[in-house]
Design an enzyme around this catalytic site. Sequence first.
Site, PDB file in Angstrom:
ATOM      1  N   GLU A   1       1.184  -1.149  -0.074  1.00 47.34           N
ATOM      2  CA  GLU A   1       0.025  -0.248   0.464  1.00 47.34           C
ATOM      3  C   GLU A   1       1.059   1.349  -0.312  1.00 47.34           C
ATOM      4  O   GLU A   1       1.400   1.517   0.994  1.00 47.34           O
ATOM      5  CB  GLU A   1      -0.638   0.362   0.979  1.00 47.34           C
ATOM      6  CG  GLU A   1      -1.548  -0.788   1.455  1.00 47.34           C
ATOM      7  CD  GLU A   1      -3.077  -1.380   0.083  1.00 47.34           C
ATOM      8  OE1 GLU A   1      -2.940  -0.194  -0.813  1.00 47.34           O
ATOM      9  OE2 GLU A   1      -3.346  -2.144   0.110  1.00 47.34           O
TER      10      GLU A   1
ATOM     11  N   CYS B   1      -1.724   9.337   2.643  1.00 50.39           N
ATOM     12  CA  CYS B   1      -1.236   8.367   1.378  1.00 50.39           C
ATOM     13  C   CYS B   1      -2.552   9.437   0.361  1.00 50.39           C
ATOM     14  O   CYS B   1      -1.936   8.896  -0.673  1.00 50.39           O
ATOM     15  CB  CYS B   1      -1.425   7.160   1.164  1.00 50.39           C
ATOM     16  SG  CYS B   1      -2.670   6.482   2.286  1.00 50.39           S
TER      17      CYS B   1
END
Length: 480
Positions: free
Chosen positions: A225, A259
């Site tokens: 991720e 993110c």
Amino acid sequence: MVADIAYLQQQDEAISALNDTFAHQRAAFRVAPVPDAAERVRQLRQLKTALIAQQQKLIDAINQDFGRRSSDETRLAELLPSVEGINYTIKHLNAWVKPSRRSVGLAFQPATARVIYQPLGVVGIIVPWNYPLYLAMGPLTAALAAGNRAMIKMSESTPATAAAMADLLATVFPREQVAVVCGETDIAVAFARLPFDHLLFTGGTGIGRHVMRAAAENLTPVTLELGGKSPAIIAADVPVADAAERIAFGKGLNAGQTCVAPDYVLCPRARVDELVEALRQRFSTMYPTLAENPDYTQIINPHHLQRLKGYLADAIDKGATAHAINPAEEDIGGSRVLPPTLLLDVTDDMLVMQDEIFGPLLPIVPYDNLEQALAYIAERPTPLALYYFGYDRAEQQRIMTQTQAGGMCINDTLLHVAQDDLPFGGKGPSGMGRYHGREGFLTFSQAKGVYIKQRFNGARPIYPPYGGKLLQLIYRLFIR
């Protein structure tokens, strides 16, 4: 010299303890490889109870690590989705663990087929510093739902949170079920090299490459991720105030250290000034002060503050115009507070347009038509998230189908991550693999295909010696 020797001894002891914990978990898995659904639900309920009971301790620890982290942001962006994710998993787990029936081709009858979902074994989870609670709890929830044991490597940038997490999980699980690993870079490297049955890493793309390389030595499957530069597109006819409010929320949360934060905005050229003013108003409303505002989070540490200031200086030196939003005109020098800053006249040679920003800097890139905006995105690495602001349904559909991104919001930012029934993950430089909800259960499960035949053997005609008439009939029926 004495200090160096002591440090090396401590590192050796920590790595030895790491290996010992892994061995204990692997041995425990061999003894009890498939906990039933009731046991998994029991574990998840205990985890939820401990999270709720120790929430203030976790909030205080995260605040300590950041120097100032909004307690409401921790509740909204970490505790709430962690608890909701556990609740969702408990609700659906009995359905997920059931074998799924599959069809058997006519040529292979009589028989049945099914897929059974088995635990992988020992799962490694590497947690970043920006959301140290949620990005530990989300993968852990999925790993436990699938029946695994887990080792969690917390970030060295959040030592207080790591200690609080270790204490919390030790009250719920024995070390051979769930263990928290703390330590610096050497420990992280040793952790990634363990022969896990699956390794999930959340963090930067550059470090992700090292993690994948280390995992490859053991053929350990990985879920990465990562991040990247997530764009927000402003439609030509959307009310700019609507878009600005939602973009400001997505960029202001955790001071942009997210993110999936909007990394830059693609705006119709004629509406750039309007957008700048709308963003200024929305940021000023959300954060009327900065210096002592408990709602505005600091940058995690001096290193990342200097990195962001370096991006800003580089952009200005190369011709960008910066609009810092500091409504009360406070002196914030000497602190780790960085104001929301809009950047105009950006170019591709600026660092801020090359690297993931991970902070409250927001470049605005003008475009002349939608095709140009879509081409701009397509020419760059696939982002982890993409945001589109516009109310025309046909154009929404076009954006959904003609762009590549790990995930997407229409007329919002960030909140797709909190939807437990949606998979989460990137592509290429923004990651690989998916988790959350059922996708998380599947990621941490071995989907074993099983073909079942009973007493009657319908396959006998295909056994040697070949050449019989029945075999020729099979060829004519099925090879066509």
